[in-house]
Design an enzyme around this catalytic site. Structure first.
Site, PDB file in Angstrom:
ATOM      1  NE  ARG A   1     -13.763   1.995 -77.613  1.00 38.28           N
ATOM      2  CZ  ARG A   1     -14.373   3.095 -77.467  1.00 38.28           C
ATOM      3  NH1 ARG A   1     -15.348   3.112 -76.348  1.00 38.28           N
ATOM      4  NH2 ARG A   1     -14.346   4.215 -78.310  1.00 38.28           N
TER       5      ARG A   1
ATOM      6  CE1 TYR B   1      -3.564 -16.631 -62.322  1.00 43.36           C
ATOM      7  CE2 TYR B   1      -4.829 -14.488 -62.844  1.00 43.36           C
ATOM      8  CZ  TYR B   1      -3.760 -15.347 -63.181  1.00 43.36           C
ATOM      9  OH  TYR B   1      -2.766 -15.005 -64.202  1.00 43.36           O
TER      10      TYR B   1
ATOM     11  CG  ASP C   1     -11.648 -16.797 -60.594  1.00 42.96           C
ATOM     12  OD1 ASP C   1     -12.388 -17.577 -61.571  1.00 42.96           O
ATOM     13  OD2 ASP C   1     -10.590 -16.132 -60.671  1.00 42.96           O
TER      14      ASP C   1
ATOM     15  CE  LYS D   1      -6.366 -19.362 -67.376  1.00 44.19           C
ATOM     16  NZ  LYS D   1      -5.022 -19.152 -67.909  1.00 44.19           N
TER      17      LYS D   1
HETATM   18  N1  PLP Z   1      -8.698 -16.614 -62.470  1.00 41.79           N
HETATM   19  C1  PLP Z   1      -8.045 -17.801 -62.368  1.00 41.79           C
HETATM   20  C2  PLP Z   1      -8.706 -18.834 -61.230  1.00 41.79           C
HETATM   21  C3  PLP Z   1      -6.978 -18.134 -63.507  1.00 41.79           C
HETATM   22  O1  PLP Z   1      -6.603 -19.144 -63.209  1.00 41.79           O
HETATM   23  C4  PLP Z   1      -6.516 -17.039 -64.461  1.00 41.79           C
HETATM   24  C5  PLP Z   1      -5.579 -17.219 -65.151  1.00 41.79           C
HETATM   25  O2  PLP Z   1      -4.930 -17.976 -65.138  1.00 41.79           O
HETATM   26  C6  PLP Z   1      -7.327 -15.586 -64.328  1.00 41.79           C
HETATM   27  C7  PLP Z   1      -8.476 -15.584 -63.459  1.00 41.79           C
HETATM   28  C8  PLP Z   1      -6.964 -14.733 -65.127  1.00 41.79           C
HETATM   29  O3  PLP Z   1      -7.217 -14.881 -66.571  1.00 41.79           O
HETATM   30  P1  PLP Z   1      -6.593 -14.671 -67.864  1.00 41.79           P
HETATM   31  O4  PLP Z   1      -4.962 -15.091 -67.698  1.00 41.79           O
HETATM   32  O5  PLP Z   1      -7.505 -14.819 -69.066  1.00 41.79           O
HETATM   33  O6  PLP Z   1      -6.362 -13.154 -67.581  1.00 41.79           O
END
Ligand code: PLP
Length: 367
Positions: free
Chosen positions: A42, A94, A165, A190
């Site tokens: 961990r 998001y 992000d 992604k």
């Molecule tokens: N940030 C963006 C721009 C995203 O598109 C996503 C998921 O779709 C996330 C964060 C969150 O990621 P996760 O689904 O891996 O938790």
């Protein structure tokens, strides 16, 4: 090392005496006590360390921390803030992270959602307790572009941290740390994973400062860490990231142009289009425009659903960034509190042959 070379060689840390060419997966959760060794998985693990080292190099940061999802990575930043802190976030953030702020940090953090494209709106949102500005560029699902340099200047002048992000752009097309951000966040689910089969997240820091120490504590004590298998597969996938991104962006650019001229389409959101309101800023801070686009269907949500149902090569599923094309009517996925137009379709353009994708869209539009 240039990016393509770094992606292949930067995450391969082989210490075994047998000298395998590729770093093996260390499944052991515990390590024999000895000076300087890892202790418990961990807290650290050889595959996670390799992945974190690779991510730090790709984004040009001093360190990186890997998490079990993108949301876990984002939430760790909010957890590391002092209770009572104020943060400024994009009005089209998001939706999963927006919900995390509103649901998990209610009464703990103050938040103001602003149009990040409007720098004076950002400037006016600062309060004496503003500790963090969060940007997402390009944004999900409206592909809005934030002037990262401009927001970084504002954040710096107010002694606030700037986090970006960078999931849509990836370090192949954009390096927020070089544009003035202090932290970069990714959903590794992604493009890093790239094959729709790994859930993961990451943070990369410009400096190993006190705030970063807090994030490391949240990671270690909170325990939302990825498995050694997932770290291994992420290192493996990232080897092809630069070439995948070039393909995604090329296809998305062509499909955006096709949709832009289609009579059944009411507007296309893609920063590579000259008609995008922030195309010039995107061109200035990105070296490519990414593989995601959205568009509005003229005849509304029902027509959008019907169009999607006729497609063969665009799978109707949420998420993005895989080699296969994915499509969805975004508001249906985001649920009742969505701010996204009901007739908006988001496309994650894949690496199938471009002509197959264009022909598929053509037959689906014809009905
Ligand atoms: N940030 C963006 C721009 C995203 O598109 C996503 C998921 O779709 C996330 C964060 C969150 O990621 P996760 O689904 O891996 O938790």
């Amino acid at each position: 090392m240039r990016l393509e070379t770094l992606a292949i060689h930067g995450g391969n840390v082989v210490t075994d005496q047998e000298k395998p060419a590729i770093q093996p997966i260390t499944l052991s959760t515990t390590f024999i006590h000895q000076e300087g060794s890892m202790v418990y998985s961990r807290a650290n693990n050889p595959n996670r360390a390799a992945l974190e080292g690779l991510l730090a190099k790709l984004e040009g940061g001093e360190d990186a921390a890997a998490f079990s999802s993108g949301n876990a990575a984002g939430v760790s930043v909010f957890q590391a803030l002092e209770p009572g802190s104020h943060l400024i976030a994009p009005d089209d953030m998001y939706h999963g992270l927006r919900n995390a702020i509103l649901q998990l940090f209610k009464g703990v953090l103050e938040v103001t959602f602003v149009d990040m494209c409007n720098l004076s709106e950002v400037e006016n949102a600062f309060r004496p307790n503003t500790a963090l500005v969060w940007v997402e560029s390009p944004s999900n699902p409206l592909l809005k572009i934030t002037d990262i340099r401009g927001v970084a200047k504002l954040a710096k002048s107010q002694q606030a941290l700037l986090a970006c992000d960078n999931t849509f752009a990836t370090p192949v097309f954009q390096n927020p740390l070089a544009l003035g951000a202090d932290l970069v966040m990714h959903s590794s689910t992604k493009y890093f994973g790239g094959h729709s089969d790994i859930l993961g997240g990451a943070l990369i820091t410009k400096k190993k400062d006190d705030f970063w120490e807090k994030i490391r504590t949240v990671q270690k004590v909170g325990g939302a860490v990825p498995s050694p298998m997932d770290c291994y597969y992420l290192c493996r996938s990232i080897k092809t990231l630069p070439y995948r991104m070039k393909g995604h962006a090329e296809h998305a650019g062509q499909i955006a142009s096709y949709l832009d001229q289609h009579p059944a389409v009411d507007g296309v959101y893609y920063p590579g289009l000259i008609s995008h309101p922030s195309h010039a800023i995107a061109a200035n801070q990105m070296s490519g425009f990414g593989g995601i686009l959205s568009f509005l269907v003229k005849d509304g949500a029902k027509a959008a659903d019907a169009l999607i149902s006729r497609l063969r090569f665009f799978t109707n599923a949420t998420s993005l960034g895989g080699v296969e094309s994915l499509i969805e009517r975004r508001a249906a996925s985001e649920g009742e509190d969505t701010l996204t137009p009901q007739n908006l379709i988001r496309v994650s353009v894949g690496l199938e042959h471009l002509d197959d994708l264009l022909e598929d869209l053509d037959q689906a539009f014809k009905g």
